[in-house]
Write an enzyme that holds these catalytic residues in place. Structure first.
Site, PDB file in Angstrom:
ATOM      1  N   HIS A  41      67.497  15.302  58.209  1.00  0.00           N
ATOM      2  CA  HIS A  41      66.508  16.016  59.026  1.00  0.00           C
ATOM      3  C   HIS A  41      65.091  15.533  58.750  1.00  0.00           C
ATOM      4  O   HIS A  41      64.130  16.085  59.272  1.00  0.00           O
ATOM      5  CB  HIS A  41      66.613  17.526  58.773  1.00  0.00           C
ATOM      6  CG  HIS A  41      67.937  18.084  59.213  1.00  0.00           C
ATOM      7  ND1 HIS A  41      68.202  18.421  60.522  1.00  0.00           N
ATOM      8  CD2 HIS A  41      69.076  18.310  58.523  1.00  0.00           C
ATOM      9  CE1 HIS A  41      69.455  18.854  60.616  1.00  0.00           C
ATOM     10  NE2 HIS A  41      70.015  18.788  59.415  1.00  0.00           N
ATOM     11  N   LYS A  83      54.467  15.451  25.835  1.00  0.00           N
ATOM     12  CA  LYS A  83      54.692  16.679  25.047  1.00  0.00           C
ATOM     13  C   LYS A  83      53.633  16.781  23.942  1.00  0.00           C
ATOM     14  O   LYS A  83      53.102  17.845  23.661  1.00  0.00           O
ATOM     15  CB  LYS A  83      56.095  16.677  24.431  1.00  0.00           C
ATOM     16  CG  LYS A  83      57.203  16.943  25.438  1.00  0.00           C
ATOM     17  CD  LYS A  83      58.561  17.040  24.766  1.00  0.00           C
ATOM     18  CE  LYS A  83      59.654  17.200  25.814  1.00  0.00           C
ATOM     19  NZ  LYS A  83      60.995  17.254  25.272  1.00  0.00           N
ATOM     20  N   GLU A 118      65.615   7.521  32.430  1.00  0.00           N
ATOM     21  CA  GLU A 118      65.460   7.624  30.975  1.00  0.00           C
ATOM     22  C   GLU A 118      66.205   6.521  30.214  1.00  0.00           C
ATOM     23  O   GLU A 118      65.686   5.998  29.238  1.00  0.00           O
ATOM     24  CB  GLU A 118      65.930   8.995  30.498  1.00  0.00           C
ATOM     25  CG  GLU A 118      65.035  10.122  30.994  1.00  0.00           C
ATOM     26  CD  GLU A 118      65.491  11.488  30.516  1.00  0.00           C
ATOM     27  OE1 GLU A 118      65.460  11.742  29.320  1.00  0.00           O
ATOM     28  OE2 GLU A 118      65.914  12.304  31.373  1.00  0.00           O
TER      29      GLU A 118
HETATM   30  C1  F6R Z   1      65.585  13.546  26.536  1.00  0.00           C
HETATM   31  C2  F6R Z   1      65.693  14.264  27.789  1.00  0.00           C
HETATM   32  C3  F6R Z   1      64.570  15.157  28.239  1.00  0.00           C
HETATM   33  C4  F6R Z   1      64.625  16.531  27.548  1.00  0.00           C
HETATM   34  C5  F6R Z   1      63.494  17.440  28.046  1.00  0.00           C
HETATM   35  C6  F6R Z   1      63.549  18.835  27.467  1.00  0.00           C
HETATM   36  O1  F6R Z   1      66.841  12.986  26.196  1.00  0.00           O
HETATM   37  O2  F6R Z   1      66.664  14.113  28.437  1.00  0.00           O
HETATM   38  O3  F6R Z   1      64.688  15.302  29.628  1.00  0.00           O
HETATM   39  O4  F6R Z   1      65.854  17.124  27.794  1.00  0.00           O
HETATM   40  O5  F6R Z   1      62.253  16.878  27.731  1.00  0.00           O
HETATM   41  O6  F6R Z   1      63.747  18.840  26.083  1.00  0.00           O
HETATM   42  P1  F6R Z   1      64.911  19.747  25.478  1.00  0.00           P
HETATM   43  O7  F6R Z   1      66.158  19.307  26.149  1.00  0.00           O
HETATM   44  O8  F6R Z   1      64.908  19.475  24.025  1.00  0.00           O
HETATM   45  O9  F6R Z   1      64.525  21.142  25.814  1.00  0.00           O
END
Ligand code: F6R
Length: 357
Positions: free
Chosen positions: A250, A349, A234
């Site tokens: 393994h 998303k 990220e």
């Molecule tokens: C962004 C990040 C992502 C979010 C994940 C879930 O910085 O690290 O991995 O954590 O998409 O979103 P949240 O944490 O808001 O539930």
């Protein structure tokens, strides 16, 4: 361009500032989380912690901190469904920093429906609304951070709960002292510290154009190795991979017989801890020696890398967290990318909401 200029140019959204805030976030969450109260699981009843991505990391770290002593099972759920065995006696904590993560909202609904002892850690969003509606215990952390940079807030809330449950021992005063030591550790890693003595900067240079493969034992550093992988993904925007000893000897070691061309693009990072099981350590040493004969590069990093005599488990955990975060950050600005934006994560998303990429 020197490293400070690189930060000015590429770290446009201030990830360095966020990473530097780890000790402040720990102190802040410790002060606020005393009222986050939930029943302690006992016997076979599990503690189930639900979260995705950056919001799941605190769960892994707390699991690793307590897993050798804890008398109830701890499981981390990252999906849409709770396992059938999770019943009304289970304690379920749903963590979503944004409060809008679909999987966690589903898991929360499921836990509430089953009558589990349910709690929520979030900065707001739909999850905060749902938690208020159902009147469940909620820790609201400050808004405005990338979820992965909220690790200090999310982890410390869980830590405080473990202390209240008597599962982990640390006083507020001891935690304050520990955060001061973590500040010293962080000081060694900042762009202001002498570049040649800065292990994060040094390692980031070696990782240029490589794929990091991060290995740890199945003890204190299991979640940390995964955190490093995710931070490389990220922050640095590179492919990375992590796996765990003893399991990997393994199967995975056979994969090192792939072409020399592929192996020479891999950079193996072994994370070791003084509490690693002796069998795990022997396997790590053997695997490390094998890799020395290959075209893949490898380094071993111990969790007391910063020279403190015998740091406790929590200190080792947090200093390894900081080290990985900084390496990923230097690698990002070294590659000329802004560490903060996570375009592809957001795009997917959005796709789930509106049906097009
Ligand atoms: C962004 C990040 C992502 C979010 C994940 C879930 O910085 O690290 O991995 O954590 O998409 O979103 P949240 O944490 O808001 O539930």
């Amino acid at each position: 361009m020197n490293i400070k200029d690189r930060f000015n140019k590429y770290d446009r959204s201030g990830m360095l500032e966020n990473i530097l805030s780890l000790p402040d976030h720990i102190r802040e969450a410790w002060k606020m989380s005393g009222d986050f109260i939930l029943p302690r699981p006992s016997g076979p009843n599990p503690l189930v912690i639900c979260g995705m991505g950056g919001s799941a990391i605190g769960a892994f770290l707390i699991r690793d901190l307590i897993k050798r002593e804890c008398d109830f099972p701890v499981q981390v759920e990252r999906g849409y469904l709770l396992p059938p065995h999770v019943g009304s006696d289970a304690t379920v904590i749903c963590i979503s920093y944004s409060g809008n993560t679909e999987e966690v909202l589903k898991l929360f609904g499921d836990a509430a429906e089953r009558g589990c002892n349910t709690g929520v850690i979030t900065s707001g969003g739909e999850l905060a609304g749902e938690a208020a509606k159902r009147n469940v215990s909620m820790m609201k952390v400050r808004e405005g951070l990338p979820p992965r940079a909220a690790i200090g807030l999310l982890f410390t809330t869980l830590l405080h709960l473990m202390v209240n449950w008597g599962v982990y021992e640390i006083t507020g005063e001891e935690l304050n002292l520990l955060t001061e030591r973590i500040e010293l550790v962080i000081k060694k890693l900042t762009p202001e510290s002498n570049a040649r003595d800065n292990p994060a900067f040094e390692l980031s240079k070696k990782l240029c154009d490589k794929m990091p493969v991060i290995y740890a034992g199945d003890g204190l550093l299991e979640g940390i190795s995964y955190r490093w992988k995710c931070q490389f993904n990220e922050n640095s925007k590179i492919a990375a991979y992590s796996n765990i000893f003893p399991e990997l000897v393994h199967n995975e070691v056979m994969g090192w017989e792939c072409s020399e061309e592929i192996m020479k693009n891999l950079f193996f990072i072994f994370l070791t801890d003084s509490d690693d099981h002796p069998g795990v350590r022997k396997r790590m040493d053997a695997a490390y020696s094998m890799l020395a004969k290959s075209t893949g590069e490898a380094v071993m990093i111990g969790s007391s890398w910063y020279g403190n005599d015998s740091p406790g488990r929590l200190e080792r955990l947090l200093s390894m967290l900081a080290l990985g975060d900084f390496i990923s950050l230097y690698l990002a600005v070294g590659r000329g990318v802004d560490p903060t934006p996570v375009g592809k994560i957001e795009k997917i998303k959005k796709f789930l909401k509106i049906g097009e990429l």
